[in-house]
Structures are given as structure tokens and as C-alpha cells.
Enzyme design. Structure first.
Site, short mmCIF file in Angstrom:
data_model
loop_
_atom_site.label_atom_id
_atom_site.label_comp_id
_atom_site.label_asym_id
_atom_site.label_seq_id
_atom_site.Cartn_x
_atom_site.Cartn_y
_atom_site.Cartn_z
N SER A 149 0.84 -1.20 0.00
CA SER A 149 0.00 0.00 0.00
C SER A 149 0.87 1.25 0.00
CB SER A 149 -0.85 -0.03 1.28
OG SER A 149 -1.31 1.27 1.58
N TYR A 162 -1.80 -0.70 10.12
CA TYR A 162 -1.88 -1.34 8.79
C TYR A 162 -0.61 -1.04 7.98
CZ TYR A 162 -3.47 -1.72 3.90
OH TYR A 162 -3.57 -2.01 2.55
P1 NAP Z 1 -10.87 -6.96 -0.24
O1 NAP Z 1 -11.82 -6.56 -1.30
O2 NAP Z 1 -11.19 -6.66 1.18
O3 NAP Z 1 -10.57 -8.52 -0.39
C1 NAP Z 1 -9.71 -9.11 0.50
C2 NAP Z 1 -9.43 -10.54 0.05
O4 NAP Z 1 -8.50 -11.12 0.99
C3 NAP Z 1 -10.66 -11.41 0.05
O5 NAP Z 1 -10.56 -12.35 -1.00
C4 NAP Z 1 -10.60 -12.11 1.40
O6 NAP Z 1 -11.17 -13.42 1.36
C5 NAP Z 1 -9.11 -12.24 1.63
N1 NAP Z 1 -8.78 -12.21 3.04
C6 NAP Z 1 -8.82 -11.13 3.87
N2 NAP Z 1 -8.46 -11.51 5.10
C7 NAP Z 1 -8.22 -12.85 5.04
C8 NAP Z 1 -7.84 -13.82 6.00
N3 NAP Z 1 -7.63 -13.51 7.29
N4 NAP Z 1 -7.67 -15.09 5.59
C9 NAP Z 1 -7.89 -15.44 4.30
N5 NAP Z 1 -8.26 -14.57 3.35
C10 NAP Z 1 -8.42 -13.29 3.74
O7 NAP Z 1 -9.42 -6.33 -0.46
P2 NAP Z 1 -8.84 -5.48 -1.69
O8 NAP Z 1 -9.24 -4.06 -1.50
O9 NAP Z 1 -9.13 -6.16 -2.97
O10 NAP Z 1 -7.28 -5.54 -1.36
C11 NAP Z 1 -6.40 -6.49 -1.92
C12 NAP Z 1 -5.00 -6.14 -1.44
O11 NAP Z 1 -4.67 -4.82 -1.87
C13 NAP Z 1 -4.84 -6.14 0.08
O12 NAP Z 1 -3.59 -6.65 0.43
C14 NAP Z 1 -4.93 -4.67 0.44
O13 NAP Z 1 -4.24 -4.36 1.64
C15 NAP Z 1 -4.25 -4.04 -0.76
N6 NAP Z 1 -4.62 -2.64 -0.98
C16 NAP Z 1 -5.89 -2.32 -1.34
C17 NAP Z 1 -6.22 -0.98 -1.53
C18 NAP Z 1 -7.60 -0.55 -1.97
O14 NAP Z 1 -7.85 0.66 -2.08
N7 NAP Z 1 -8.52 -1.47 -2.26
C19 NAP Z 1 -5.25 0.03 -1.34
C20 NAP Z 1 -3.97 -0.34 -0.98
C21 NAP Z 1 -3.66 -1.69 -0.81
P3 NAP Z 1 -12.60 -13.79 2.05
O15 NAP Z 1 -13.50 -12.61 1.84
O16 NAP Z 1 -13.05 -15.02 1.34
O17 NAP Z 1 -12.29 -14.05 3.48
#
Ligand code: NAP
Length: 255
Positions: A149, A162
Site C-alpha cells: 500500500s 496497517y
Molecule cells: P478486499 O476486497 O477486502 O478482499 C480481500 C481478500 O482477501 C478477500 O478475497 C478475502 O477473502 C481475503 N482475506 C482477507 N483476510 C483474510 C484472512 N484472514 N484469511 C484469508 N483470506 C483473507 O481487499 P482489496 O481491497 O481487494 O485488497 C487487496 C490487497 O490490496 C490487500 O492486500 C490490500 O491491503 C491491498 N490494498 C488495497 C487498496 C484498496 O484501495 N482497495 C489500497 C492499498 C492496498 P474472504 O472474503 O473469502 O475471506
């Protein structure tokens, strides 16, 4: 022929959001993709349906991360799925995407030890031991991509715990890049800005407008844009990039 034909990939957290887009894109380039999820089986099945609808191949692997035995459970499912489909448990591409996020507006004064430990267990400890366990499966010329991030470079006080967990995750990249270079395996970090992951907040125009102001392009990113960068890093075209921190945040807070 896609860019990733005959490759195998594991995308953690690909039941929804950015991980889903990454899994779809890798599969569209020909990779057999292990769609990992923690709890949301219906969403994971939908990812698989989307992959197969595009003519791609994948399979589901369930494992809650950040709890004892998580890596073992993940690799049991991964190895079984790979062997059933390819005859061997060989992995070419590992995308450490699954992440836990701080509840919105969690001031530094309010971070509890439980919250802190959970963030580190999911965002730091799990990817480290996934990489460690993957070493025996990864093929020469393989790829490891760690999803981080922009908060590791820009101060966001409400995200301090985080950001700390993602900062530690980023350390995997240079150290393993050097460790694995003799095998031609590259290890890179991709750091994201605010990216539409399909959660309800992205349906509220006023909030999206506010979030958009952080990017030089004055909009939020799409999961597909992140998936494009991950797919490039996973491809042969990126063989000369390792140990890198790649900002894929749409120029967040450039000034
Ligand atoms: P998201 O929509 O919240 O999806 C998170 C995914 O991770 C889901 O498939 C979830 O699976 C899985 N997950 C979360 N906690 C878990 C756990 N304890 N055990 C197993 N699986 C787990 O997240 P996203 O926004 O797509 O983010 C993806 C990555 O990008 C993350 O690493 C996040 O920190 C990073 N990121 C995102 C943003 C943003 O703006 N979206 C910005 C910076 C960085 P289940 O739902 O099946 O449990």
C-alpha cells in the site's frame, strides 16, 4: 497463446476485489489459477465462474490466514489441486494479495493489541510463511508479487498499524529477491493507492470524489488496472525486474 500459457498461479484473497481481477487476468493469459479465499465461498465460486466463462482454468483453495496452521491448510489444498490438474505440484506465480485492513477512522490512540496482532498475522506473518513454504514448489524463473500500500510512503495516521504491517511485508521483497535470484525467480512489491474493490463505499459518488483527489489523475484506480501491472510482473517481459517497489497508485500524493 497467452503470455502465461502452461503456468500455474496462486492468488491469495481472490474471492473478491483486486485479487479476483488479478486471478481473472492471469487465467485469461493462460495460467491455471488457484483461487484462494478465507471465508467467502460464494464469492470465490463466482471468481471461478468468471474465469471459466472466459475459457480459463482455476480451482478453489480455502484457508483462513493469520491463524495457527494457516499455511499448512493452504498448501494442502494448493498441492492437491495442482496435482489433480497437472500431475505435479509446481507453482510458477505467487501473488500475496490477501490483506486485512484497519477499520476506517481508527485513530492511533485506539489501536488495540488484538487489532495490531491481527494485521501483522494476516499481512506480514502469513505471506512470509507462504513464501517460505512455496520455495519447494516454485519453478525456476518463477514470480513472487507482494501487494502493499502507498501508506508505507505517505503518512496516514489512522492507518498506522496497517501501514506498519505492509512495511514489514515489503521487506520480503529485497531479501528474497537476492535469495532466489540464482533460480531466476523474481520478487517484487506493488504498492496500491485507493482502488475500487467493489465494496459499497465505491457506490457513493461524493466519497469517491473525495478519494479521487489523492491521485494525480483525480480518480480512483480500478482492480483491472492493478491486475494489468501484476500480470506484467508475472510475465516473461518482466524478467529483469526484481527486488523492486513498484508504485501502482495512479500518482497518489505526488504533490
Ligand atoms: P478486499 O476486497 O477486502 O478482499 C480481500 C481478500 O482477501 C478477500 O478475497 C478475502 O477473502 C481475503 N482475506 C482477507 N483476510 C483474510 C484472512 N484472514 N484469511 C484469508 N483470506 C483473507 O481487499 P482489496 O481491497 O481487494 O485488497 C487487496 C490487497 O490490496 C490487500 O492486500 C490490500 O491491503 C491491498 N490494498 C488495497 C487498496 C484498496 O484501495 N482497495 C489500497 C492499498 C492496498 P474472504 O472474503 O473469502 O475471506
Amino acid at each position: 497463446m497467452g503470455k502465461l500459457t502452461n503456468k500455474t498461479a496462486l492468488v491469495t484473497g481472490s474471492s473478491r476485489g483486486i485479487g479476483r481481477a488479478v486471478a481473472q487476468r492471469l487465467a485469461a493469459e493462460g495460467a491455471l489459477v488457484a483461487v484462494h479465499y478465507g471465508s467467502n465461498e460464494e464469492a470465490a465460486k463466482e471468481t471461478l465462474r468468471l474465469i471459466e466463462g472466459d475459457g480459463g482454468r482455476g480451482f478453489l483453495v480455502r484457508a483462513a490466514l493469520g491463524v495457527p496452521g494457516d499455511t499448512h491448510e493452504l498448501f494442502l489444498g494448493l498441492e492437491r489441486g495442482l496435482k489433480e490438474r497437472t500431475g505435479e505440484a509446481s507453482l510458477d506465480i505467487l501473488v500475496n494479495n490477501a490483506g486485512a485492513q484497519t477499520a476506517a477512522g481508527l485513530a492511533p490512540e485506539e489501536v488495540t493489541t488484538e487489532e495490531f496482532d491481527h494485521l501483522f498475522a494476516v499481512n506480514t506473518r502469513a505471506p512470509f510463511f507462504i513464501v517460505q513454504r512455496a520455495l519447494g514448489l516454485l519453478s525456476d524463473g518463477g514470480r513472487i508479487i507482494n501487494v502493499s500500500s502507498g501508506t508505507t510512503r505517505v503518512a496516514v495516521p489512522d492507518q498506522v498499524a496497517y501501514a506498519m504491517s505492509k512495511g514489514a511485508l515489503e521487506q520480503i521483497t529485497p531479501h528474497f529477491a537476492r535469495h532466489l535470484a540464482p533460480r531466476g525467480i523474481t520478487v517484487n512489491t506493488i504498492a496500491l493507492g485507493i482502488t475500487d474493490n467493489g465494496s459499497p463505499v465505491f457506490d457513493v459518488p461524493e466519497i469517491v470524489e473525495q478519494m479521487a483527489q489523492f491521485s494525480a489523475f483525480k480518480r480512483v484506480g480500478t482492480a483491472g488496472e492493478v491486475a494489468d501491472v501484476v500480470t506484467f510482473l508475472a510475465s516473461e517481459d518482466a524478467r529483469w525486474i526484481t527486488g523492486a517497489f513498484i508504485d501502482a497508485s495512479g500518482g497518489t500524493m505526488l504533490g
